[in-house]
Scaffold this motif. Sequence first.
Motif, PDB file in Angstrom:
ATOM      1  N   ASP A  85     -52.848  52.843  53.396  1.00 47.31           N
ATOM      2  CA  ASP A  85     -54.133  52.637  52.898  1.00 47.31           C
ATOM      3  C   ASP A  85     -54.885  51.690  52.665  1.00 47.31           C
ATOM      4  N   GLU A  86     -54.860  50.466  53.165  1.00 45.74           N
ATOM      5  CA  GLU A  86     -55.932  49.186  52.442  1.00 45.74           C
ATOM      6  C   GLU A  86     -54.948  47.975  52.806  1.00 45.74           C
ATOM      7  N   ASP A  87     -56.291  46.984  52.859  1.00 46.47           N
ATOM      8  CA  ASP A  87     -55.096  45.227  53.806  1.00 46.47           C
ATOM      9  C   ASP A  87     -55.828  44.922  52.207  1.00 46.47           C
ATOM     10  N   VAL A  88     -54.501  44.107  52.000  1.00 46.21           N
ATOM     11  CA  VAL A  88     -54.353  42.982  50.665  1.00 46.21           C
ATOM     12  C   VAL A  88     -54.335  42.094  51.244  1.00 46.21           C
ATOM     13  N   SER A  89     -54.522  40.701  50.642  1.00 47.41           N
ATOM     14  CA  SER A  89     -54.624  39.678  51.202  1.00 47.41           C
ATOM     15  C   SER A  89     -54.806  38.603  49.572  1.00 47.41           C
ATOM     16  N   ALA A  90     -53.677  37.244  49.078  1.00 47.77           N
ATOM     17  CA  ALA A  90     -54.300  36.382  48.059  1.00 47.77           C
ATOM     18  C   ALA A  90     -54.883  35.025  48.677  1.00 47.77           C
ATOM     19  N   GLU A  91     -54.651  34.224  48.116  1.00 50.00           N
ATOM     20  CA  GLU A  91     -55.144  32.752  48.379  1.00 50.00           C
ATOM     21  C   GLU A  91     -54.575  31.930  47.350  1.00 50.00           C
ATOM     22  N   PHE A  92     -53.874  31.440  46.862  1.00 49.05           N
ATOM     23  CA  PHE A  92     -53.087  30.425  45.756  1.00 49.05           C
ATOM     24  C   PHE A  92     -52.896  28.918  46.261  1.00 49.05           C
ATOM     25  N   THR A  93     -52.002  28.762  45.046  1.00 49.65           N
ATOM     26  CA  THR A  93     -51.257  27.348  45.237  1.00 49.65           C
ATOM     27  C   THR A  93     -50.628  26.841  45.020  1.00 49.65           C
ATOM     28  N   ILE A  94     -49.941  25.809  44.773  1.00 49.76           N
ATOM     29  CA  ILE A  94     -48.673  25.898  44.571  1.00 49.76           C
ATOM     30  C   ILE A  94     -48.922  24.031  43.599  1.00 49.76           C
ATOM     31  N   GLY A  95     -48.824  24.181  42.382  1.00 50.27           N
ATOM     32  CA  GLY A  95     -49.048  23.263  41.564  1.00 50.27           C
ATOM     33  C   GLY A  95     -47.633  22.134  41.807  1.00 50.27           C
ATOM     34  N   ARG A  96     -47.363  21.218  40.217  1.00 53.97           N
ATOM     35  CA  ARG A  96     -47.176  20.309  40.756  1.00 53.97           C
ATOM     36  C   ARG A  96     -44.882  20.678  40.545  1.00 53.97           C
ATOM     37  N   SER A  97     -44.201  19.695  40.391  1.00 54.95           N
ATOM     38  CA  SER A  97     -42.849  20.239  40.552  1.00 54.95           C
ATOM     39  C   SER A  97     -42.628  20.429  39.347  1.00 54.95           C
ATOM     40  N   GLN A  98     -41.754  21.326  38.924  1.00 50.82           N
ATOM     41  CA  GLN A  98     -41.215  20.787  37.465  1.00 50.82           C
ATOM     42  C   GLN A  98     -39.839  21.441  37.545  1.00 50.82           C
ATOM     43  N   ILE A  99     -38.669  21.174  37.754  1.00 53.93           N
ATOM     44  CA  ILE A  99     -37.624  22.253  37.566  1.00 53.93           C
ATOM     45  C   ILE A  99     -36.523  21.964  35.874  1.00 53.93           C
ATOM     46  N   VAL A 100     -36.269  23.155  35.580  1.00 56.41           N
ATOM     47  CA  VAL A 100     -35.190  22.689  34.224  1.00 56.41           C
ATOM     48  C   VAL A 100     -34.540  22.970  34.991  1.00 56.41           C
ATOM     49  N   LYS A 101     -32.620  21.731  34.438  1.00 51.79           N
ATOM     50  CA  LYS A 101     -31.573  22.199  34.862  1.00 51.79           C
ATOM     51  C   LYS A 101     -30.954  22.273  33.622  1.00 51.79           C
ATOM     52  N   ALA A 102     -30.261  23.787  33.416  1.00 46.11           N
ATOM     53  CA  ALA A 102     -29.656  24.837  32.407  1.00 46.11           C
ATOM     54  C   ALA A 102     -28.591  24.418  32.834  1.00 46.11           C
ATOM     55  N   ASP A 103     -27.922  23.574  31.669  1.00 45.56           N
ATOM     56  CA  ASP A 103     -25.963  23.377  32.136  1.00 45.56           C
ATOM     57  C   ASP A 103     -25.158  24.113  30.880  1.00 45.56           C
ATOM     58  N   THR A 104     -24.854  25.621  30.822  1.00 50.05           N
ATOM     59  CA  THR A 104     -23.748  25.486  29.633  1.00 50.05           C
ATOM     60  C   THR A 104     -22.664  25.301  29.111  1.00 50.05           C
ATOM     61  N   LYS A 105     -22.375  24.546  29.723  1.00 50.05           N
ATOM     62  CA  LYS A 105     -21.072  23.346  28.966  1.00 50.05           C
ATOM     63  C   LYS A 105     -21.796  22.301  28.740  1.00 50.05           C
ATOM     64  N   THR A 106     -22.882  21.693  29.111  1.00 48.21           N
ATOM     65  CA  THR A 106     -23.113  20.784  28.318  1.00 48.21           C
ATOM     66  C   THR A 106     -23.994  21.074  26.775  1.00 48.21           C
ATOM     67  N   HIS A 107     -24.701  22.044  26.849  1.00 48.53           N
ATOM     68  CA  HIS A 107     -25.474  22.238  25.830  1.00 48.53           C
ATOM     69  C   HIS A 107     -26.465  22.068  25.357  1.00 48.53           C
ATOM     70  N   ARG A 108     -26.969  21.345  26.865  1.00 48.21           N
ATOM     71  CA  ARG A 108     -28.816  20.879  27.107  1.00 48.21           C
ATOM     72  C   ARG A 108     -29.410  21.414  28.005  1.00 48.21           C
ATOM     73  N   MET A 109     -31.162  21.480  27.672  1.00 45.64           N
ATOM     74  CA  MET A 109     -32.224  21.171  28.718  1.00 45.64           C
ATOM     75  C   MET A 109     -32.838  20.913  28.839  1.00 45.64           C
ATOM     76  N   VAL A 110     -32.273  20.356  30.926  1.00 53.59           N
ATOM     77  CA  VAL A 110     -33.549  19.574  31.021  1.00 53.59           C
ATOM     78  C   VAL A 110     -34.416  19.755  31.739  1.00 53.59           C
ATOM     79  N   VAL A 111     -35.565  19.151  31.483  1.00 51.21           N
ATOM     80  CA  VAL A 111     -37.182  19.176  33.047  1.00 51.21           C
ATOM     81  C   VAL A 111     -37.302  17.934  32.791  1.00 51.21           C
TER      82      VAL A 111
END
Length: 385
Positions: A218-244
């Motif tokens: 029914d119509e065309d759609v588009s978007a322009e966006f940016t990827i920001g900084r890299s931020q990754i969460v490491k979540a380990d259920t065995k160590t009970h820690r969440m590292v950013v």
Amino acid sequence: MITRWAVGVVAALALAGCTSGNPQAGQAIAVGEPGKPAVITTTPADGAVDVSPVEAISVAVANGELEKVALTNPAGKQVKGVLDGATWTASEPLGYGKTYTWSGAVRGDDGERVELTGDFTTATPSSTVHASLNVADDRTYGVAMPIKVTFDPPVTDRAAAERRLTVETSVPTEGSWAWLNGGAAAHWRPKAYWKPNTQVTVTAKVYGVDLGDGAYGDEDVSAEFTIGRSQIVKADTKTHRMVVIRDGKKVHDFPASYGLESDRRRVTRSGTHVVMEKYRVKAMTNPTFGYSDVEVPFAVRIHNNGEFIHGYADSMWAQGKENVSHGCINLSPANAEIYFNSVLTGDPVEVVSDVPLGEFDADYGDYYDWAIPWSEWQKKSALVG
């Protein structure tokens, strides 16, 4: 005495003097072919039906020049176009189910003026399909952000739809489309996480395209966006820690409590989750486990099946020691606020546990994309083979 040379000159002059005076003596007479009549070609052909409204629409003339051109819809509105001597080309899409009429005039090389006539009719869809995007203009997303095009209703000709989907990036980025969510959506993701600061343009040019069984976009759609900084969460259920980890450096190491492992329904599942949305306060309800409207602060959704990273003061005694939640990653309210303020939609959350994400998670509309190996992901394209 007249020499032979002089006699020859006189003879030559006398011979020249015998030519006609009209045209002047010594002038060549131009003899050319008469001009040819104009030949007009309209695209599509006169009387054509079921024409796509985004098909190339033009009129061209051989052996002449277009003097004026008009392509008119049933309401009398003229279609915009560009006239360039011997060619006119429409510069805007047409409507569905309408008859368009040519008018104008052509001047042939033979000097004759010929009227431009004819008509054609565009396709009438049996139904229309709406395409929508999960990304928006001028937004910034995390490095795991998938692009999702949802079709409502789902399309039957996925190959036709996928041919109309494009992703352009400011830096070279290998990626592929895959059909998930029971075929209702096409997802695009890179082979590896996006490079920070990549500029991205996604376009779904589906208007005028038969997407199967006579259903057109029914119509065309588009978007322009940016990827920001890299931020990754490491979540380990065995160590009970969440590292950013931000831009390759560890910036936070929070004590956390994950889902209770003795109940498979409550365990926090292993695999790469993707941040979907966030709330400063979120009311949690789970009738299966007997709680309703429990408000938690700084809630970041990483799964549509109820998995969040959020603050929860009542489990602080277990954070860093035991897993007691109903599947969420519990932090102290203070630590949850720190994470909340740094997060972008599309940030990856890499969970390590004993229960993996399964492909059924796509049924929840989740960003399951990163749980599928790249070789398998590529096979989900409708254009493979």
